[in-house]
Design a protein around this motif. Structure first.
Motif, PDB file in Angstrom:
ATOM      1  N   LYS A 151     -23.167   4.716   2.533  1.00 50.77           N
ATOM      2  CA  LYS A 151     -23.753   4.298   1.294  1.00 50.77           C
ATOM      3  C   LYS A 151     -23.670   5.210  -0.005  1.00 50.77           C
ATOM      4  O   LYS A 151     -23.486   4.605  -1.153  1.00 50.77           O
ATOM      5  CB  LYS A 151     -25.405   4.454   1.492  1.00 50.77           C
ATOM      6  CG  LYS A 151     -25.847   3.623   2.383  1.00 50.77           C
ATOM      7  CD  LYS A 151     -27.447   3.589   2.567  1.00 50.77           C
ATOM      8  CE  LYS A 151     -28.170   2.610   3.294  1.00 50.77           C
ATOM      9  NZ  LYS A 151     -29.680   2.965   3.606  1.00 50.77           N
ATOM     10  N   ALA A 152     -23.136   6.412   0.341  1.00 57.44           N
ATOM     11  CA  ALA A 152     -22.422   7.051  -1.088  1.00 57.44           C
ATOM     12  C   ALA A 152     -21.191   6.629  -1.452  1.00 57.44           C
ATOM     13  O   ALA A 152     -20.704   6.901  -2.780  1.00 57.44           O
ATOM     14  CB  ALA A 152     -22.390   8.499  -0.484  1.00 57.44           C
ATOM     15  N   ASN A 153     -20.207   5.906  -0.874  1.00 58.09           N
ATOM     16  CA  ASN A 153     -19.315   5.339  -1.231  1.00 58.09           C
ATOM     17  C   ASN A 153     -18.236   6.421  -1.788  1.00 58.09           C
ATOM     18  O   ASN A 153     -17.677   6.297  -2.614  1.00 58.09           O
ATOM     19  CB  ASN A 153     -19.388   4.411  -2.448  1.00 58.09           C
ATOM     20  CG  ASN A 153     -18.145   3.582  -2.706  1.00 58.09           C
ATOM     21  OD1 ASN A 153     -17.290   3.288  -2.045  1.00 58.09           O
ATOM     22  ND2 ASN A 153     -18.194   3.156  -4.237  1.00 58.09           N
ATOM     23  N   TYR A 154     -18.119   7.484  -0.878  1.00 61.30           N
ATOM     24  CA  TYR A 154     -17.267   8.418  -1.321  1.00 61.30           C
ATOM     25  C   TYR A 154     -15.848   7.877  -1.541  1.00 61.30           C
ATOM     26  O   TYR A 154     -15.253   7.439  -0.641  1.00 61.30           O
ATOM     27  CB  TYR A 154     -17.367   9.697  -0.233  1.00 61.30           C
ATOM     28  CG  TYR A 154     -18.493  10.400  -0.489  1.00 61.30           C
ATOM     29  CD1 TYR A 154     -18.715  11.469  -1.586  1.00 61.30           C
ATOM     30  CD2 TYR A 154     -19.475  10.402   0.256  1.00 61.30           C
ATOM     31  CE1 TYR A 154     -20.036  12.195  -1.739  1.00 61.30           C
ATOM     32  CE2 TYR A 154     -20.622  11.411   0.308  1.00 61.30           C
ATOM     33  CZ  TYR A 154     -20.823  12.168  -0.941  1.00 61.30           C
ATOM     34  OH  TYR A 154     -22.025  12.978  -1.285  1.00 61.30           O
ATOM     35  N   GLN A 155     -15.067   8.460  -2.579  1.00 58.71           N
ATOM     36  CA  GLN A 155     -13.485   8.421  -2.645  1.00 58.71           C
ATOM     37  C   GLN A 155     -12.909   9.756  -2.373  1.00 58.71           C
ATOM     38  O   GLN A 155     -13.481  10.621  -2.674  1.00 58.71           O
ATOM     39  CB  GLN A 155     -13.337   7.766  -4.011  1.00 58.71           C
ATOM     40  CG  GLN A 155     -14.116   6.281  -4.360  1.00 58.71           C
ATOM     41  CD  GLN A 155     -13.842   5.371  -3.534  1.00 58.71           C
ATOM     42  OE1 GLN A 155     -12.537   4.951  -3.262  1.00 58.71           O
ATOM     43  NE2 GLN A 155     -14.721   5.014  -2.562  1.00 58.71           N
ATOM     44  N   ILE A 156     -11.655   9.812  -2.326  1.00 61.83           N
ATOM     45  CA  ILE A 156     -10.885  10.699  -1.769  1.00 61.83           C
ATOM     46  C   ILE A 156      -9.616  11.232  -2.841  1.00 61.83           C
ATOM     47  O   ILE A 156      -9.272  10.096  -3.269  1.00 61.83           O
ATOM     48  CB  ILE A 156     -10.304  10.477  -0.519  1.00 61.83           C
ATOM     49  CG1 ILE A 156     -11.218  10.315   0.701  1.00 61.83           C
ATOM     50  CG2 ILE A 156      -9.511  11.581  -0.081  1.00 61.83           C
ATOM     51  CD1 ILE A 156     -10.688   9.545   1.887  1.00 61.83           C
ATOM     52  N   VAL A 157      -9.685  12.436  -3.032  1.00 65.33           N
ATOM     53  CA  VAL A 157      -8.722  13.127  -3.581  1.00 65.33           C
ATOM     54  C   VAL A 157      -7.869  14.007  -3.057  1.00 65.33           C
ATOM     55  O   VAL A 157      -8.637  15.018  -2.403  1.00 65.33           O
ATOM     56  CB  VAL A 157      -9.052  13.775  -5.121  1.00 65.33           C
ATOM     57  CG1 VAL A 157      -7.684  14.253  -5.864  1.00 65.33           C
ATOM     58  CG2 VAL A 157      -9.631  12.819  -5.992  1.00 65.33           C
ATOM     59  N   HIS A 158      -6.737  13.955  -2.442  1.00 63.52           N
ATOM     60  CA  HIS A 158      -6.106  14.810  -1.377  1.00 63.52           C
ATOM     61  C   HIS A 158      -4.430  14.777  -1.634  1.00 63.52           C
ATOM     62  O   HIS A 158      -3.984  13.756  -2.121  1.00 63.52           O
ATOM     63  CB  HIS A 158      -6.207  14.253   0.039  1.00 63.52           C
ATOM     64  CG  HIS A 158      -5.729  14.842   0.932  1.00 63.52           C
ATOM     65  ND1 HIS A 158      -4.439  14.366   1.363  1.00 63.52           N
ATOM     66  CD2 HIS A 158      -5.412  15.982   1.607  1.00 63.52           C
ATOM     67  CE1 HIS A 158      -3.820  14.907   2.300  1.00 63.52           C
ATOM     68  NE2 HIS A 158      -4.564  15.957   2.501  1.00 63.52           N
TER      69      HIS A 158
END
Length: 349
Positions: A112-119
């Motif tokens: 539900k938080a819809n986390y996106q990634i930076v890596h």
């Protein structure tokens, strides 16, 4: 009866998080967590990850990996319930690659938080990196960069890059630095210059950001492998213990310094607590700068920094009672969470 109570508890947590998600702009949580060797089970070429394979010393298989993921889900979900919203930003360290991050953000209770990634892949010989997870509904990403930490006279020495991410929260400029500084392998004093090297990279980047964006709000987070009073943090980085000393955009304040002096810590070693997991802010977050968002402390809190050290994260008995309940002790699988506690802070108007 117990099953019914469990279902009701999960429903209540869900309602709390939904309420928090529907009320952005009031208060934001920024968190950091060292995930303790979050490897997938596949051998990767060019890195020393053999022990975290099914054939390796730790017999790292899909069942153990699944347990680790379930634990991560529990930590972030319960932290979110306690803070009444999913963190807007989460920095993590000791992750092998983007694949494990994709597995985290896909966990059912975090979807539900819809986390996106930076890596970015770091040059670390063990293949462990840092990364940032963010909620695009709260933090609007504008850019990112990997800042290398290098020894000029020893090009074969490798460590984790510093991750710099920038964007806006409520149209105010934010810069996040995610760190995992060199360890104390070989001894604290013998390895101190390596952490000072990493601190110098961050200090230079902060000065460059402030010169270009005097209104920038900065959060430096990570496993620094030093306590707040050690030279790398207090002197090289220049993170001050007193909030009143961080007034300018380039000044830094460490909310965890006072906690360290009071005996709190994020990991344990030889019956002593260290506070290696720090979150440091600049003067614009102390004063609000030219905007309204700033470091926030609820009336019920003693400190501006927060250590998430709930009982379920602690060893409950035996030689290591009250230590963080870790995944492994040596090659013995404990089924725990991490050898570090998560840390977080609040930002609000």
């Amino acid at each position: 009866m117990r099953k019914s109570l469990h279902i009701i508890g999960v429903m209540v947590l869900g309602l709390v998080l939904c309420a928090g998600a529907q009320n952005p702009g009031k208060r934001y949580t920024v968190a950091f967590y060292n995930l303790e060797n979050l490897f997938d089970t596949i051998k990767s070429p060019g890195v020393n990850d053999e022990e975290f394979t099914p054939e390796g010393a730790k017999n790292w298989n899909s069942q153990k990996y699944g347990k680790k993921m379930s634990n991560i889900e529990e930590v972030f979900y319960k932290l979110s319930a306690d803070t009444r919203a999913y963190p807007a930003v989460i920095g993590v360290s000791e992750i092998e690659n983007r694949n494990v991050l994709e597995d985290i953000v896909a966990l059912p209770k975090l979807q539900k938080a819809n986390y996106q990634i930076v890596h970015y892949d770091s040059p670390d010989k063990r293949g462990v990196d840092v990364a940032l997870l963010y909620r695009p509904s709260q933090f609007r990403l504008e850019g990112s960069a990997a800042l290398p930490v290098k020894l000029v006279d020893n090009p074969d020495w490798k460590t984790r890059d510093v991750l710099m991410v920038w964007g806006t929260i409520e149209d105010e400029p934010f810069y996040f630095f995610v760190n995992h500084w060199p360890s104390r392998l070989g001894g604290q004093q013998q390895s101190e210059y390596l952490r000072e090297l990493a601190a110098g990279v961050v200090r230079h980047a902060v000065d460059s950001v402030v010169a270009a964006r005097p209104d920038a709000k900065i959060v430096i987070m990570g496993d620094l492998n030093d306590d707040p009073t050690d030279r790398s943090i207090a002197v090289t980085l220049g993170a001050r213990a007193k909030m009143s000393e961080a007034k300018g955009a380039a000044d830094l304040f460490n909310p965890f310094n006072e906690m360290h002096r009071k005996g709190f810590g994020t990991l344990a070693y030889q019956d002593a607590m260290n506070l290696f997991d720090n979150m440091i802010v600049n003067g614009n977050l102390v004063t609000g700068g030219s905007g309204k968002l700033k470091l926030y402390k609820p009336d019920t809190n003693r400190f501006y920094g927060n250590i998430y050290d709930r009982p379920f994260l602690r060893q409950q008995s035996g030689q290591y009672k009250n230590y963080p309940l870790r995944t492994f002790v040596g090659n013995n699988f404990q089924g725990g969470y991490s050898d570090h506690f998560p840390v977080f802070l609040y930002i609000a108007k």
